[in-house]
Design a protein around this motif. Structure first.
Motif, mmCIF file in Angstrom:
data_model
loop_
_atom_site.group_PDB
_atom_site.id
_atom_site.type_symbol
_atom_site.label_atom_id
_atom_site.label_comp_id
_atom_site.label_asym_id
_atom_site.label_seq_id
_atom_site.Cartn_x
_atom_site.Cartn_y
_atom_site.Cartn_z
ATOM 1 N N UNK A 64 55.541 40.081 53.912
ATOM 2 C CA UNK A 64 55.117 39.202 52.827
ATOM 3 C C UNK A 64 53.602 39.259 52.633
ATOM 4 N N UNK A 65 52.859 39.338 53.732
ATOM 5 C CA UNK A 65 51.400 39.434 53.642
ATOM 6 C C UNK A 65 50.982 40.734 52.976
ATOM 7 N N UNK A 66 51.675 41.811 53.301
ATOM 8 C CA UNK A 66 51.380 43.101 52.695
ATOM 9 C C UNK A 66 51.615 43.057 51.186
ATOM 10 N N UNK A 67 52.725 42.466 50.794
ATOM 11 C CA UNK A 67 53.037 42.341 49.361
ATOM 12 C C UNK A 67 51.988 41.478 48.671
ATOM 13 N N UNK A 68 51.621 40.355 49.295
ATOM 14 C CA UNK A 68 50.599 39.479 48.721
ATOM 15 C C UNK A 68 49.270 40.225 48.602
ATOM 16 N N UNK A 69 48.922 41.000 49.624
ATOM 17 C CA UNK A 69 47.681 41.776 49.584
ATOM 18 C C UNK A 69 47.690 42.825 48.490
ATOM 19 N N UNK A 70 48.824 43.489 48.311
ATOM 20 C CA UNK A 70 48.944 44.493 47.253
ATOM 21 C C UNK A 70 48.796 43.844 45.881
ATOM 22 N N UNK A 71 49.479 42.718 45.678
ATOM 23 C CA UNK A 71 49.387 42.023 44.389
ATOM 24 C C UNK A 71 47.964 41.563 44.121
ATOM 25 N N UNK A 72 47.332 41.000 45.141
ATOM 26 C CA UNK A 72 45.960 40.545 44.984
ATOM 27 C C UNK A 72 45.043 41.722 44.657
ATOM 28 N N UNK A 73 45.202 42.811 45.406
ATOM 29 C CA UNK A 73 44.375 43.996 45.181
ATOM 30 C C UNK A 73 44.561 44.575 43.786
ATOM 31 N N UNK A 74 45.800 44.617 43.312
ATOM 32 C CA UNK A 74 46.069 45.128 41.967
ATOM 33 C C UNK A 74 45.439 44.232 40.912
ATOM 34 N N UNK A 75 45.617 42.919 41.067
ATOM 35 C CA UNK A 75 45.045 41.985 40.095
ATOM 36 C C UNK A 75 43.520 42.061 40.108
ATOM 37 N N UNK A 76 42.941 42.097 41.295
ATOM 38 C CA UNK A 76 41.492 42.192 41.408
ATOM 39 C C UNK A 76 40.992 43.496 40.809
ATOM 40 N N UNK A 77 41.677 44.587 41.113
ATOM 41 C CA UNK A 77 41.279 45.884 40.567
ATOM 42 C C UNK A 77 41.324 45.901 39.051
ATOM 43 N N UNK A 78 42.354 45.312 38.476
ATOM 44 C CA UNK A 78 42.464 45.270 37.011
ATOM 45 C C UNK A 78 41.365 44.398 36.409
ATOM 46 N N UNK A 79 41.089 43.275 37.054
ATOM 47 C CA UNK A 79 40.028 42.391 36.573
ATOM 48 C C UNK A 79 38.673 43.093 36.625
ATOM 49 N N UNK A 80 38.393 43.757 37.733
ATOM 50 C CA UNK A 80 37.126 44.481 37.872
ATOM 51 C C UNK A 80 37.048 45.612 36.856
ATOM 52 N N UNK A 81 38.157 46.331 36.660
ATOM 53 C CA UNK A 81 38.169 47.424 35.685
ATOM 54 C C UNK A 81 37.805 46.903 34.297
ATOM 55 N N UNK A 82 38.423 45.797 33.885
ATOM 56 C CA UNK A 82 38.145 45.232 32.559
ATOM 57 C C UNK A 82 36.686 44.815 32.438
ATOM 58 N N UNK A 83 36.192 44.125 33.446
ATOM 59 C CA UNK A 83 34.803 43.671 33.403
ATOM 60 C C UNK A 83 33.838 44.847 33.406
ATOM 61 N N UNK A 84 34.141 45.876 34.187
ATOM 62 C CA UNK A 84 33.283 47.055 34.253
ATOM 63 C C UNK A 84 33.247 47.762 32.898
ATOM 64 N N UNK A 85 34.410 47.916 32.285
ATOM 65 C CA UNK A 85 34.473 48.555 30.970
ATOM 66 C C UNK A 85 33.675 47.737 29.964
ATOM 67 N N UNK A 86 33.835 46.413 29.978
ATOM 68 C CA UNK A 86 33.074 45.556 29.059
ATOM 69 C C UNK A 86 31.577 45.717 29.272
ATOM 70 N N UNK A 87 31.140 45.709 30.531
ATOM 71 C CA UNK A 87 29.713 45.849 30.825
ATOM 72 C C UNK A 87 29.179 47.215 30.396
ATOM 73 N N UNK A 88 29.956 48.261 30.644
ATOM 74 C CA UNK A 88 29.516 49.599 30.248
ATOM 75 C C UNK A 88 29.471 49.740 28.734
ATOM 76 N N UNK A 89 30.392 49.105 28.049
ATOM 77 C CA UNK A 89 30.365 49.131 26.576
ATOM 78 C C UNK A 89 29.139 48.400 26.052
ATOM 79 N N UNK A 90 28.763 47.287 26.688
ATOM 80 C CA UNK A 90 27.571 46.548 26.295
ATOM 81 C C UNK A 90 26.330 47.413 26.424
#
Length: 134
Positions: free
Chosen positions: A103-129
């Protein structure tokens, strides 16, 4: 090393490794089968063979874990941990550890995926700026 081996034995590491094998095989299945029914049948038929082969190698796992514990803890620490795992609470921890780990592994994977997607979006926004075309 003797204290580490005792701890690994008290922790039932061989049993924990054996309990994880079906999970590993289940998780590998989609990658190998890729939706092909004929491969799925053959994959499922091979599970007992791989389970038996793994059983013959479980001691390699427990020996490797003992080395890790011996490298990271003193003999006194290892004996104290073994005492804990012999206690009723320690036995409950050991009983629940495989499901908690999964369960911890699954929670870690979900957290990592969500965090990665959030960072990707923010990075793209910043680079576009900054005028970059992404």
């Amino acid at each position: 090393m003797a204290a580490a081996k005792e701890l690994v034995s008290v922790m039932h590491m061989n049993d924990q490794a054996t309990a994880l094998l079906p999970i590993v095989l289940k998780n590998l299945r989609p990658t190998i089968v890729q939706g092909r029914a004929e491969v799925a049948l053959q994959y499922d038929a091979l599970i007992p063979k791989f389970t038996q082969a793994f059983q013959g190698r479980v001691s390699e796992f427990s020996d490797a874990i003992a080395v890790v514990y011996a490298r990271n803890f003193s003999a006194d620490d290892l004996r104290t941990m073994a005492e804990f795992y012999r206690s009723p609470t320690g036995q409950r921890v050991l009983q629940k550890l495989p499901s908690v780990t999964q369960e911890s592994s699954i929670a870690g994977q979900k957290f990592g995926q969500a965090l990665g997607e959030e960072i990707r979006k923010q990075m793209v926004d910043e680079l576009r700026k900054k005028g970059l075309d992404l």
